[in-house]
Motif scaffolding. Structure first.
Motif, PDB file in Angstrom:
ATOM      1  N   ASP A 245      -7.730   5.682   1.212  1.00 28.69           N
ATOM      2  CA  ASP A 245      -9.145   5.992   0.758  1.00 28.69           C
ATOM      3  C   ASP A 245      -9.644   6.860   1.782  1.00 28.69           C
ATOM      4  N   GLY A 246      -9.758   8.247   1.370  1.00 26.69           N
ATOM      5  CA  GLY A 246     -10.025   9.289   2.418  1.00 26.69           C
ATOM      6  C   GLY A 246      -8.804   9.344   3.529  1.00 26.69           C
ATOM      7  N   ASP A 247      -9.153   9.174   4.801  1.00 26.58           N
ATOM      8  CA  ASP A 247      -8.259   9.264   5.772  1.00 26.58           C
ATOM      9  C   ASP A 247      -7.824   7.934   6.147  1.00 26.58           C
ATOM     10  N   ARG A 248      -8.122   6.795   5.536  1.00 24.09           N
ATOM     11  CA  ARG A 248      -7.882   5.513   5.881  1.00 24.09           C
ATOM     12  C   ARG A 248      -7.112   4.888   4.983  1.00 24.09           C
ATOM     13  N   VAL A 249      -6.003   3.991   5.356  1.00 22.36           N
ATOM     14  CA  VAL A 249      -4.837   3.194   4.722  1.00 22.36           C
ATOM     15  C   VAL A 249      -5.679   1.932   4.370  1.00 22.36           C
ATOM     16  N   VAL A 250      -5.741   1.623   3.165  1.00 22.55           N
ATOM     17  CA  VAL A 250      -6.492   0.120   2.578  1.00 22.55           C
ATOM     18  C   VAL A 250      -5.555  -0.914   2.042  1.00 22.55           C
ATOM     19  N   ALA A 251      -4.323  -0.445   2.025  1.00 23.37           N
ATOM     20  CA  ALA A 251      -3.187  -1.604   1.531  1.00 23.37           C
ATOM     21  C   ALA A 251      -2.074  -0.998   1.697  1.00 23.37           C
ATOM     22  N   LEU A 252      -1.086  -1.781   1.736  1.00 23.05           N
ATOM     23  CA  LEU A 252       0.564  -1.430   2.184  1.00 23.05           C
ATOM     24  C   LEU A 252       1.331  -2.418   1.372  1.00 23.05           C
ATOM     25  N   ALA A 253       2.380  -1.811   1.264  1.00 28.79           N
ATOM     26  CA  ALA A 253       3.886  -2.594   0.864  1.00 28.79           C
ATOM     27  C   ALA A 253       4.996  -1.807   1.449  1.00 28.79           C
ATOM     28  N   LEU A 254       5.463  -2.449   2.623  1.00 22.30           N
ATOM     29  CA  LEU A 254       6.526  -1.754   3.377  1.00 22.30           C
ATOM     30  C   LEU A 254       7.729  -2.406   3.065  1.00 22.30           C
ATOM     31  N   GLY A 255       8.767  -1.530   2.547  1.00 23.00           N
ATOM     32  CA  GLY A 255      10.144  -1.965   2.336  1.00 23.00           C
ATOM     33  C   GLY A 255      11.148  -1.698   3.394  1.00 23.00           C
ATOM     34  N   SER A 256      12.389  -2.735   3.581  1.00 23.86           N
ATOM     35  CA  SER A 256      13.367  -2.425   4.508  1.00 23.86           C
ATOM     36  C   SER A 256      14.601  -2.704   3.733  1.00 23.86           C
ATOM     37  N   VAL A 257      15.813  -2.358   4.237  1.00 24.00           N
ATOM     38  CA  VAL A 257      16.979  -2.456   3.632  1.00 24.00           C
ATOM     39  C   VAL A 257      17.868  -2.924   4.670  1.00 24.00           C
ATOM     40  N   ASN A 258      18.434  -4.088   4.445  1.00 20.50           N
ATOM     41  CA  ASN A 258      19.830  -4.359   5.658  1.00 20.50           C
ATOM     42  C   ASN A 258      20.738  -4.686   4.404  1.00 20.50           C
ATOM     43  N   GLU A 259      21.798  -3.849   4.772  1.00 15.62           N
ATOM     44  CA  GLU A 259      22.924  -3.849   3.917  1.00 15.62           C
ATOM     45  C   GLU A 259      24.068  -4.879   4.023  1.00 15.62           C
ATOM     46  N   ASP A 260      23.754  -5.597   5.297  1.00 14.95           N
ATOM     47  CA  ASP A 260      24.677  -6.930   5.629  1.00 14.95           C
ATOM     48  C   ASP A 260      24.320  -8.118   4.676  1.00 14.95           C
ATOM     49  N   ASP A 261      22.748  -7.759   4.168  1.00 17.36           N
ATOM     50  CA  ASP A 261      22.527  -9.013   3.171  1.00 17.36           C
ATOM     51  C   ASP A 261      23.231  -8.875   1.973  1.00 17.36           C
ATOM     52  N   TRP A 262      23.778  -7.812   1.582  1.00 19.51           N
ATOM     53  CA  TRP A 262      23.880  -7.844   0.260  1.00 19.51           C
ATOM     54  C   TRP A 262      25.490  -8.391  -0.440  1.00 19.51           C
ATOM     55  N   GLU A 263      26.346  -8.416   0.779  1.00 15.48           N
ATOM     56  CA  GLU A 263      27.454  -9.216   0.512  1.00 15.48           C
ATOM     57  C   GLU A 263      27.327 -10.884   0.513  1.00 15.48           C
ATOM     58  N   MET A 264      26.186 -11.452   1.180  1.00 17.19           N
ATOM     59  CA  MET A 264      25.983 -12.662   1.074  1.00 17.19           C
ATOM     60  C   MET A 264      25.227 -12.847  -0.270  1.00 17.19           C
ATOM     61  N   GLN A 265      24.072 -11.964  -0.638  1.00 18.52           N
ATOM     62  CA  GLN A 265      23.354 -12.184  -1.741  1.00 18.52           C
ATOM     63  C   GLN A 265      24.070 -12.140  -3.092  1.00 18.52           C
ATOM     64  N   GLY A 266      25.275 -11.127  -3.146  1.00 15.38           N
ATOM     65  CA  GLY A 266      25.915 -10.764  -4.180  1.00 15.38           C
ATOM     66  C   GLY A 266      25.203  -9.667  -5.194  1.00 15.38           C
ATOM     67  N   TYR A 267      24.174  -8.982  -4.458  1.00 13.58           N
ATOM     68  CA  TYR A 267      23.457  -7.851  -5.200  1.00 13.58           C
ATOM     69  C   TYR A 267      22.881  -6.769  -3.916  1.00 13.58           C
ATOM     70  N   SER A 268      22.695  -5.728  -4.324  1.00 15.23           N
ATOM     71  CA  SER A 268      21.688  -4.999  -3.302  1.00 15.23           C
ATOM     72  C   SER A 268      20.359  -5.196  -3.667  1.00 15.23           C
ATOM     73  N   SER A 269      19.569  -5.073  -2.636  1.00 18.65           N
ATOM     74  CA  SER A 269      18.176  -5.373  -2.418  1.00 18.65           C
ATOM     75  C   SER A 269      17.376  -4.629  -1.388  1.00 18.65           C
ATOM     76  N   VAL A 270      16.076  -4.495  -1.683  1.00 17.01           N
ATOM     77  CA  VAL A 270      15.003  -4.158  -1.059  1.00 17.01           C
ATOM     78  C   VAL A 270      14.151  -5.516  -0.335  1.00 17.01           C
ATOM     79  N   TYR A 271      13.953  -5.423   0.797  1.00 19.80           N
ATOM     80  CA  TYR A 271      13.051  -6.709   1.340  1.00 19.80           C
ATOM     81  C   TYR A 271      11.884  -6.008   1.618  1.00 19.80           C
ATOM     82  N   ILE A 272      10.810  -6.600   0.963  1.00 21.83           N
ATOM     83  CA  ILE A 272       9.409  -6.277   1.273  1.00 21.83           C
ATOM     84  C   ILE A 272       8.869  -7.131   2.542  1.00 21.83           C
ATOM     85  N   GLU A 273       8.713  -6.301   3.797  1.00 21.24           N
ATOM     86  CA  GLU A 273       8.628  -6.775   4.987  1.00 21.24           C
ATOM     87  C   GLU A 273       6.869  -7.155   4.938  1.00 21.24           C
ATOM     88  N   LEU A 274       6.201  -6.342   4.413  1.00 20.47           N
ATOM     89  CA  LEU A 274       4.580  -6.383   4.628  1.00 20.47           C
ATOM     90  C   LEU A 274       4.027  -6.030   3.574  1.00 20.47           C
TER      91      LEU A 274
END
Length: 340
Positions: A245-274
């Motif tokens: 909103d103008g020069d201000r962040v008013v909402a966020l959704a931040l993603g991360s990827v740890n490929e070490d998770d994928w073998e355990m999960q059995g699928y590729s994924s993004v983790y939504i940190e915040l």
């Protein structure tokens, strides 16, 4: 009512005995040279406690880099006769201490040696060390000692409760199939949903701190800890979105990827940190707007699923929102707390 200083209201032992157990050959404070041994211990524990995600190695490195952690004081590792790390004790006080002092105990025991009483003494050392540190502080603010335990770890819960910890909160992991179409969300005029860029970093940190100010157990993220996360190996600018909103962040959704998770999960994924919305912009559908932008970007990147964790009693009703967006609950973890 003003709290008494912690130094006056916390009862701590006169001295804290080092961990001890007949099945542990050596206990000592670790150094950075022990990162791989500690990581191997934690990965072994991960496969039993939460077999769908792995602790990244850089999180172990951070124990030796963070300004608010003194490894000689706050960490203990137990080794067996072959030099293998089989037990870990961690006492970490959150660096933000002006409104609340949160202390976290993060001990682990290798699955091969569980059930022998090692975890009991690790928790004893952690708890007494935490009390000792709190009793040395003059801050006149509320304080708590937190232990997070996976739902399947019933023995860990019993140990914590025997030391006076009480269950206060449940957290749930939720997963969404990215093959599902993400809805389009309209936002008010004057607000734009854009991919995260580093120029938005500080404004996003301030938005995060405002958004989480009324969340259970949350404290402000200092600038140095924020920079470490944003510049870390797993954060993805292209899988992170903010509402501006103008020069201000008013909402966020931040993603991360740890490929070490994928073998355990059995699928590729993004983790939504915040995920967060500043308090004066709630009710504008900004949370689903930034989340769905992230979901579409993750699908376009070829990933299979999105994963997040949520407080099941979130004051914003976040778990209900995520359910409406197609997320389904999977594993759960408990937060047990000793208030002081």
């Amino acid at each position: 009512m003003t709290e008494q200083p912690l130094s006056q209201r916390v009862t701590a032992p006169a001295s804290v005995a080092e961990p001890r157990h007949p099945d542990v050959a050596t206990w000592r404070s670790p150094t950075a040279d022990d990162v791989d041994a500690i990581h191997a211990l934690i990965v072994a524990a991960d496969t039993v406690d939460h077999p769908t995600w792995a602790t990244p190695r850089d999180e172990i490195e951070d124990l030796f880099d963070a300004a608010h952690i003194d490894p000689a004081r706050d960490l203990r590792v137990g080794f067996d006769g072959d030099g293998r790390a089989i037990a870990l004790g961690v006492v970490m006080i959150h660096p933000s201490r002006d409104v609340h002092v949160n202390t976290y105990l993060m001990g682990r025991v290798h699955p091969d040696v569980r059930g022998l009483g090692i975890g009991r003494d690790v928790l004893r050392w952690e708890h007494e060390s935490a009390l000792s540190r709190l009793a040395s502080m003059d801050a006149s603010v509320p304080a708590g000692i937190f232990v997070y335990i996976d739902e399947v770890d019933t023995a860990g819960r019993r140990l914590a409760e025997r030391r006076g910890f009480a269950l206060e909160r449940w957290f749930s992991s939720m997963v969404r199939d990215l093959a599902l179409e993400a809805p389009s969300i309209d936002v008010p005029d004057g607000i734009d949903v854009v991919a995260f860029e580093r120029r938005w970093s500080e404004s996003t940190r301030l938005a995060r701190n405002d958004a989480f100010r009324d969340h259970w157990g949350s404290l402000e993220t200092p600038a140095d800890r924020w920079t470490k996360m944003i510049e870390g190996p797993h954060h993805r600018d292209d899988l992170s979105f903010v509402a501006v909103d103008g020069d201000r962040v008013v909402a966020l959704a931040l993603g991360s990827v740890n490929e070490d998770d994928w073998e355990m999960q059995g699928y590729s994924s993004v983790y939504i940190e915040l995920i967060g919305v500043v308090r004066d912009h709630r009710g504008m559908r900004l949370a689903p707007a930034v989340i769905t932008a992230l979901l579409r970007a993750a699908r376009d990147a070829g990933l299979d699923k999105a994963v997040l964790d949520v407080d099941t009693e979130s004051p914003t009703g976040a778990n209900s929102l995520y359910g409406r967006l197609g997320f389904e609950a999977t594993e759960r973890a408990m937060a047990l707390v000793a208030r002081v």
